[in-house]
Design a protein around this motif. Structure first.
Motif, mmCIF file in Angstrom:
data_model
loop_
_atom_site.group_PDB
_atom_site.id
_atom_site.type_symbol
_atom_site.label_atom_id
_atom_site.label_comp_id
_atom_site.label_asym_id
_atom_site.label_seq_id
_atom_site.Cartn_x
_atom_site.Cartn_y
_atom_site.Cartn_z
ATOM 1 N N SER A 1 0.792 -1.243 -0.014
ATOM 2 C CA SER A 1 -0.170 0.127 -0.058
ATOM 3 C C SER A 1 1.001 1.331 0.136
ATOM 4 O O SER A 1 0.590 2.301 -0.941
ATOM 5 N N SER B 1 -3.774 -0.033 -4.784
ATOM 6 C CA SER B 1 -4.975 0.124 -4.040
ATOM 7 C C SER B 1 -5.712 -1.101 -3.303
ATOM 8 O O SER B 1 -5.068 -2.184 -3.193
ATOM 9 N N ILE B 2 -6.698 -0.891 -2.564
ATOM 10 C CA ILE B 2 -7.033 -1.987 -1.806
ATOM 11 C C ILE B 2 -7.709 -3.298 -2.674
ATOM 12 O O ILE B 2 -7.168 -4.333 -2.616
ATOM 13 N N ILE C 1 -4.648 -5.141 -3.921
ATOM 14 C CA ILE C 1 -4.150 -6.015 -2.757
ATOM 15 C C ILE C 1 -5.159 -7.301 -2.696
ATOM 16 O O ILE C 1 -4.445 -8.207 -2.353
ATOM 17 N N ARG D 1 -8.264 -4.328 6.511
ATOM 18 C CA ARG D 1 -8.839 -3.281 5.409
ATOM 19 C C ARG D 1 -8.845 -1.975 6.084
ATOM 20 O O ARG D 1 -8.643 -0.876 5.256
ATOM 21 N N LEU E 1 -5.521 -0.590 6.091
ATOM 22 C CA LEU E 1 -5.105 -0.023 5.066
ATOM 23 C C LEU E 1 -5.789 1.377 4.376
ATOM 24 O O LEU E 1 -5.230 2.307 3.899
ATOM 25 N N GLU E 2 -7.256 1.419 4.861
ATOM 26 C CA GLU E 2 -7.781 2.459 4.354
ATOM 27 C C GLU E 2 -7.613 3.763 5.173
ATOM 28 O O GLU E 2 -7.678 4.795 4.696
#
Length: 440
Positions: A81, A87-88, A91, A110, A113-114
């Motif tokens: 990331s 981007s998620i 990934i 998640r 990461l966001e």
């Protein structure tokens, strides 16, 4: 191997590293030997991912709010990331739980990461161990973030030293180009060649390595040996490499002496000394070996007395090489640095006994920490008034056969007899050099 399988391998290697004192290089090699199905491209990609994670370890752990132990998965996720910019959804393709790849993302992962990095303290953003930040601020002032970044973040190039007793730098550059590599002269060492670090070539298999025409040695290490000035001594000189280790500087000293005089390579670990012998044979040089089975044995020191030059490349934190060994940064503690300073002063006390009147003592570390450099030199000078400071510029001027751009290096030796090299200022590993002459 699929990209996902490579990531899973990197996770497992990072987890293994967190529970061992072994180097990343050793663990990667062990993994490769145990997983023969992995091709050279696979191993290279896995190693690249591991080192990306280690260089940004503090930042990546901070972003994922993860503990260091067993954090391989968190490190790889955060690197995809924050370092690669994936981007998620991208990934999630790699972390799907299918085949040999990592299991699917959890909701907590998640969310982390966001959430991105958040505002992190300086020791996190620079990658330095927390206790080192204040030292960098004191030593480097406003330049400390640049010094830290150059030390921790980029992959270091590969430097070679040409054996001038066998060949020339020009010939070796041509030979390396013929092997498909991109060599260029190093800026300071006249016998240095620099290679791009990507991808790292297997140099030890090259004919020019096997025949002793080149050795792998960082330019900073070459400069430390050349500044010691073995080539300026009379033909029957006695030179002592007091803490020889793997013998890189022993070989450089031998090159300067060109078969004249005697070199004594000493160490407390006999295995290290034995590893020097084949390197000397390849280089067409020789040395006497002394294993300090008891460092306080005065009888052993008697053999070394009367040295014209004694080089003390002392045991240290190795902080100057963190761009090559980022895992070592996170194993260092304040107590360990203090213990190393004490050990260094003890070694210098013993070494001083072996230098003859008019002889030279050169103290070297591959550290960027003043605790091991200026502070240790200060302690030595206070305890040994019969050693005078030897200005670095006198050694640089007389070492012109080996060193270029001496004016720039002299400018860095602000205190006259001491010189500090760093990845930021000289594009070498971090080194400290202090030179003395015995007067009585």
């Amino acid at each position: 191997m699929t990209p996902a399988a490579r990531l899973q391998a990197a996770i497992e290697i990072l987890d293994q590293l967190s529970g061992t004192r072994a180097t990343a290089e050793a663990v990667l090699k062990q993994w490769g030997q145990a997983n023969r199905y992995a091709g050279s491209k696979d191993r290279r990609a896995i190693a690249d991912r591991v080192y990306r994670c280690l260089r940004g370890k503090q930042r990546l752990l901070w972003a994922m709010q993860a503990d260091e132990r067993g954090a391989g998965r968190a490190l790889v996720l955060a690197s995809l990331s924050l370092v690669d910019g994936l981007s998620i959804p991208e990934i999630e393709v790699l972390f799907s739980g299918e085949g040999y790849g990592p299991k699917a993302l959890s909701q907590a992962e998640r969310e982390r990461l966001e959430g991105g990095e958040g505002e992190a303290p300086a020791w996190v953003t620079t990658g330095l161990p927390q206790f080192v930040v204040s030292r960098f601020e004191t030593q480097f002032g406003a330049d400390w973030p640049a010094e830290a970044t150059a030390l921790m973040m980029p992959r270091a190039p590969i430097d070679l030293r040409v054996n001038g007793n066998k060949t020339t730098r020009e010939a070796m550059i041509e030979a390396l180009e013929a092997d498909g590599l991109s060599p260029e002269p190093t800026p300071f060492s006249k016998y240095g060649i620099r290679l791009s670090a990507e991808p790292p070539p297997n140099l030890v298999k090259l004919d020019i390595y096997q025949s002793g025409q080149i050795e792998i040695q960082d330019e900073g290490s070459q400069l430390a040996a050349f500044i010691a000035g073995a080539g300026l001594l009379p033909g029957a000189a006695k030179v002592v490499d007091f803490c020889a280790g793997g013998g890189g500087k022993t070989l450089a000293l031998a090159q300067m002496m060109d078969g004249n005089g005697d070199i004594y390579a000493c160490d407390v670990v006999e295995k290290r000394l034995k590893a020097i012998e084949p390197r000397l044979l390849r280089a067409g040089a020789s040395a006497h070996f002394m294993h300090f089975f008891d460092p306080d044995d005065t009888a052993q020191l008697e053999v070394l007395k009367g040295a014209d030059l004694l080089l003390v490349d002392a045991p240290c934190s190795g902080s100057g090489t963190w761009r090559r060994h980022p895992e070592e940064a996170h194993r260092l503690s304040e107590d360990k640095v203090a213990a190393l300073h004490t050990l260094q002063t003890q070694i210098l006390d013993r070494a001083a006994q072996c230098v003859k009147i008019g002889g030279r003592l050169v103290y070297v570390t591959c550290s960027v920490l003043d605790d091991e450099n200026a502070r240790t030199a200060d302690a030595f000078e206070a305890a040994h008034p019969f050693f005078d400071a030897l200005p670095i510029h006198t050694l640089l001027e007389h070492g012109g056969l080996y060193i270029d751009h001496t004016a720039r290096l002299t400018k860095l030796a602000r205190t006259g007899h001491r010189l500090s090299l760093t990845p930021h200022t000289t594009q070498t590993d971090g080194f400290f050099i202090a030179a003395y002459t015995r007067t009585q």
